[in-house]
Design a protein around this motif. Structure first.
Motif, mmCIF file in Angstrom:
data_model
loop_
_atom_site.group_PDB
_atom_site.id
_atom_site.type_symbol
_atom_site.label_atom_id
_atom_site.label_comp_id
_atom_site.label_asym_id
_atom_site.label_seq_id
_atom_site.Cartn_x
_atom_site.Cartn_y
_atom_site.Cartn_z
ATOM 1 N N GLU A 3 0.846 -1.190 0.000
ATOM 2 C CA GLU A 3 0.000 0.000 0.000
ATOM 3 C C GLU A 3 0.883 1.242 0.000
ATOM 4 O O GLU A 3 1.666 1.464 0.917
ATOM 5 C CB GLU A 3 -0.893 0.026 1.232
ATOM 6 C CG GLU A 3 -1.775 1.271 1.319
ATOM 7 C CD GLU A 3 -2.490 1.376 2.650
ATOM 8 O OE1 GLU A 3 -2.515 2.496 3.218
ATOM 9 O OE2 GLU A 3 -3.007 0.353 3.121
ATOM 10 N N ILE A 4 0.769 2.032 -1.052
ATOM 11 C CA ILE A 4 1.509 3.296 -1.110
ATOM 12 C C ILE A 4 0.526 4.457 -1.117
ATOM 13 O O ILE A 4 -0.656 4.298 -1.463
ATOM 14 C CB ILE A 4 2.433 3.393 -2.336
ATOM 15 C CG1 ILE A 4 1.624 3.493 -3.644
ATOM 16 C CG2 ILE A 4 3.416 2.225 -2.377
ATOM 17 C CD1 ILE A 4 2.448 3.911 -4.848
ATOM 18 N N ASN A 106 4.884 7.559 0.193
ATOM 19 C CA ASN A 106 4.782 6.889 1.483
ATOM 20 C C ASN A 106 4.336 5.453 1.257
ATOM 21 O O ASN A 106 3.546 5.173 0.351
ATOM 22 C CB ASN A 106 3.780 7.604 2.398
ATOM 23 C CG ASN A 106 4.373 8.845 3.037
ATOM 24 O OD1 ASN A 106 5.500 8.821 3.503
ATOM 25 N ND2 ASN A 106 3.605 9.932 3.060
ATOM 26 N N ILE A 107 4.841 4.553 2.079
ATOM 27 C CA ILE A 107 4.471 3.151 1.986
ATOM 28 C C ILE A 107 4.206 2.630 3.391
ATOM 29 O O ILE A 107 4.824 3.081 4.357
ATOM 30 C CB ILE A 107 5.582 2.324 1.287
ATOM 31 C CG1 ILE A 107 5.121 0.889 1.047
ATOM 32 C CG2 ILE A 107 6.879 2.350 2.087
ATOM 33 C CD1 ILE A 107 6.056 0.091 0.136
ATOM 34 N N LYS A 108 3.243 1.713 3.522
ATOM 35 C CA LYS A 108 2.963 1.111 4.819
ATOM 36 C C LYS A 108 4.230 0.406 5.316
ATOM 37 O O LYS A 108 4.908 -0.288 4.568
ATOM 38 C CB LYS A 108 1.813 0.115 4.694
ATOM 39 C CG LYS A 108 1.393 -0.577 5.974
ATOM 40 C CD LYS A 108 0.667 0.361 6.920
ATOM 41 C CE LYS A 108 -0.722 0.727 6.458
ATOM 42 N NZ LYS A 108 -1.678 -0.388 6.459
ATOM 43 N N ARG A 218 6.723 2.174 14.864
ATOM 44 C CA ARG A 218 5.323 1.779 14.668
ATOM 45 C C ARG A 218 4.865 0.833 15.784
ATOM 46 O O ARG A 218 3.764 0.971 16.324
ATOM 47 C CB ARG A 218 5.175 1.106 13.305
ATOM 48 C CG ARG A 218 3.745 0.684 12.985
ATOM 49 C CD ARG A 218 3.694 -0.202 11.757
ATOM 50 N NE ARG A 218 2.322 -0.543 11.423
ATOM 51 C CZ ARG A 218 1.960 -1.635 10.753
ATOM 52 N NH1 ARG A 218 2.874 -2.489 10.353
ATOM 53 N NH2 ARG A 218 0.700 -1.869 10.478
ATOM 54 N N ASN A 235 2.125 4.553 10.850
ATOM 55 C CA ASN A 235 2.169 3.297 10.103
ATOM 56 C C ASN A 235 2.968 3.410 8.809
ATOM 57 O O ASN A 235 3.212 2.391 8.149
ATOM 58 C CB ASN A 235 0.753 2.845 9.745
ATOM 59 C CG ASN A 235 -0.030 2.369 10.943
ATOM 60 O OD1 ASN A 235 0.201 1.290 11.448
ATOM 61 N ND2 ASN A 235 -0.952 3.205 11.419
ATOM 62 N N TYR A 236 3.387 4.616 8.429
ATOM 63 C CA TYR A 236 3.938 4.827 7.099
ATOM 64 C C TYR A 236 5.405 5.263 7.135
ATOM 65 O O TYR A 236 5.895 5.790 8.128
ATOM 66 C CB TYR A 236 3.087 5.840 6.333
ATOM 67 C CG TYR A 236 1.704 5.314 6.047
ATOM 68 C CD1 TYR A 236 1.437 4.610 4.879
ATOM 69 C CD2 TYR A 236 0.675 5.490 6.969
ATOM 70 C CE1 TYR A 236 0.165 4.104 4.630
ATOM 71 C CE2 TYR A 236 -0.589 4.985 6.730
ATOM 72 C CZ TYR A 236 -0.840 4.291 5.553
ATOM 73 O OH TYR A 236 -2.093 3.788 5.322
ATOM 74 N N HIS A 237 6.025 5.058 5.988
ATOM 75 C CA HIS A 237 7.468 5.239 5.852
ATOM 76 C C HIS A 237 7.745 5.827 4.464
ATOM 77 O O HIS A 237 7.047 5.505 3.492
ATOM 78 C CB HIS A 237 8.140 3.871 6.014
ATOM 79 C CG HIS A 237 9.599 3.848 5.747
ATOM 80 N ND1 HIS A 237 10.540 4.218 6.676
ATOM 81 C CD2 HIS A 237 10.300 3.483 4.636
ATOM 82 C CE1 HIS A 237 11.748 4.075 6.164
ATOM 83 N NE2 HIS A 237 11.627 3.640 4.924
ATOM 84 N N THR A 426 -3.771 10.114 5.403
ATOM 85 C CA THR A 426 -3.778 8.708 5.784
ATOM 86 C C THR A 426 -4.530 7.817 4.792
ATOM 87 O O THR A 426 -3.980 6.880 4.257
ATOM 88 C CB THR A 426 -4.373 8.522 7.172
ATOM 89 O OG1 THR A 426 -5.663 9.136 7.227
ATOM 90 C CG2 THR A 426 -3.497 9.150 8.230
#
Length: 432
Positions: A3-4, A106-108, A218, A235-237, A426
């Motif tokens: 998920e991005i 951003n990616i989970k 996280r 939750n994201y990076h 988000t």
């Protein structure tokens, strides 16, 4: 699967765009001490956020970042976007210009066991702790890690190529690489990026310490939040994603340099001969050439003397580390098992933090360190291939630390990604 999300990046005020080359910096794990000192002299260089100074560096970075926001040094983009990032480069001895194409989003931050984001290297604990502290204090990703996705049809490339024609930034970095960044705001195109990556696994190419720092952060936040939904900013990076099928993806070798050892050169060579065929060489500057393309071959520069080492094939089966064949077959596994563990008695777990062992990308630097007496020996190795990276990642195992050097390195300073509640997007539905 992956998920991005697009992001509303924090970037330097547009009035500073013509000075962007003075504001970028190498990543924290590759910047030299000399480079640091030069960059610190600029009070608004991004290194103050990515590799902060002070007795409490993470806190200092958080204070400085807020000051920059308050003064308008950093401004947040109004619209969410996918940030296109191209790096144009040449390799030594070759006039061809390569271009690595990718984009930042951003990616989970998936846990390793979820099998969505796959790693291939070990991390060094102290470096992870440093990244966690910085993330906790600043709530900002100051530089992207590097991930690989597989897209044999190159679905996204036309949109990347079109976007890069209107760059936000263009500069030449410390590597001699031309870095160009643009942004895509179009909702439909962003949706295509999100949907294309949704069915993919991601291989982590570079930035294992920063990514693991995000994972640990996280976990801490989840433990403190009884109403955790998975959509919270923590939750994201921040990640730079490139297509693993592209011809211009390059991996360079990382050599090993040992400052000292407890046995004599003669004893070392005698022990090596149990496992390797040893051929003396006249010119140490040719060690990288005489091993090129040869499996389980290494250059050894020992106290001013050069040798080519080649593992005796019949001893390879002696490797008793609990690794799959994909890892046992790697050159660096052979090196770390037979040379460091069997000959020098430095066992596998101790090798990760062994103070006298350093990892050097520059071949000539390896030779210089031994010539000058700074080190006792240098071990020269071949690069890991992209196919080997894929095989190891999908095996679920990991390579020895510092196995790969994806070239060129991304740089810090083009953009920053906030994980503060009021600064982060988000849910995909909120921005598409």
């Amino acid at each position: 699967m992956a998920e991005i999300l697009p992001l509303r990046a924090w970037r330097y005020n547009d009035t500073l765009s013509d000075k962007i080359d003075e504001l970028t910096a190498p990543l924290f794990d590759v910047v030299s001490e000399k480079q640091r000192q030069a960059l610190y002299r600029n009070p608004i260089n991004s290194i103050h956020l990515s590799v902060p100074l002070g007795e409490n560096p993470a806190q200092e970075a958080a204070i400085l970042m807020q000051q920059w926001k308050d003064k308008g040094v950093l401004l947040q983009d109004h619209l969410p976007g996918i940030y296109v990032y191209y790096q144009y480069f040449r390799l030594p001895g070759n006039d061809k210009e390569h271009v690595r194409k990718g984009f930042i989003c951003n990616i989970k931050a998936y846990d390793w066991k979820e099998g969505i984001l796959l790693r291939h290297e070990n991390t060094i604990p102290a470096a992870v702790n440093d990244r966690i502290a910085l993330l906790e204090e600043t709530e900002m990703n100051t530089s992207p890690t590097h991930g690989l996705y597989t897209d044999e049809a190159f679905i996204l490339e036309p949109y990347l190529d079109e976007s890069i024609r209107s760059p936000l930034y263009e500069t030449e970095d410390y590597q001699g690489v031309r870095d160009v960044m643009a942004v895509i705001h179009d909702h439909e195109i962003i949706r295509l990026f999100v949907d294309t990556l949704h069915g993919k696994q991601i291989l982590l190419a570079d930035g294992h310490h920063r990514y693991e720092g995000s994972l640990e952060y996280r976990k801490k936040q989840m433990a403190q939040n009884p109403n955790h939904t998975g959509l919270e900013p923590y939750n994201y990076h921040l990640m730079y994603l490139t297509n693993s099928e592209h011809d211009d993806l390059r991996i360079l070798p990382t050599h090993r340099v040992l400052k000292q050892m407890e046995i004599t050169d003669e004893e070392f060579l005698k022990e090596l001969s149990s496992y390797f065929t040893i051929i003396p060489k006249e010119d140490p500057l040719e060690l990288n050439e005489v091993i090129a393309g040869k499996q389980w071959a290494f250059g050894l520069f020992l106290s001013g003397n050069a040798y080519k080492l080649r593992l005796k094939p019949e001893v390879h089966g002696q490797i008793d580390w609990n690794f799959p064949a994909e890892v046992k077959n790697l050159d660096l596994t052979v090196m770390h098992y037979f040379i460091f563990e069997k000959v020098l008695g430095i066992y596998r777990m101790a090798q990760r933090d062994y103070e006298d062992l350093s990892y050097v990308r520059s071949f000539t630097s390896c030779i210089r360190q031994v010539d000058s007496g700074e080190a006792r020996l240098a071990l020269i190795t071949n690069e890991i291939t992209m196919d080997q990276v894929k095989r190891v990642c999908h095996s679920g195992a990991i390579m020895p630390q510092k196995s790969t050097f994806f070239y060129p390195k991304v740089i810090s300073g083009f953009l920053f990604s906030s994980i503060k509640e009021d600064e982060f997007i988000t849910a995909p539905a909120a921005c598409l």
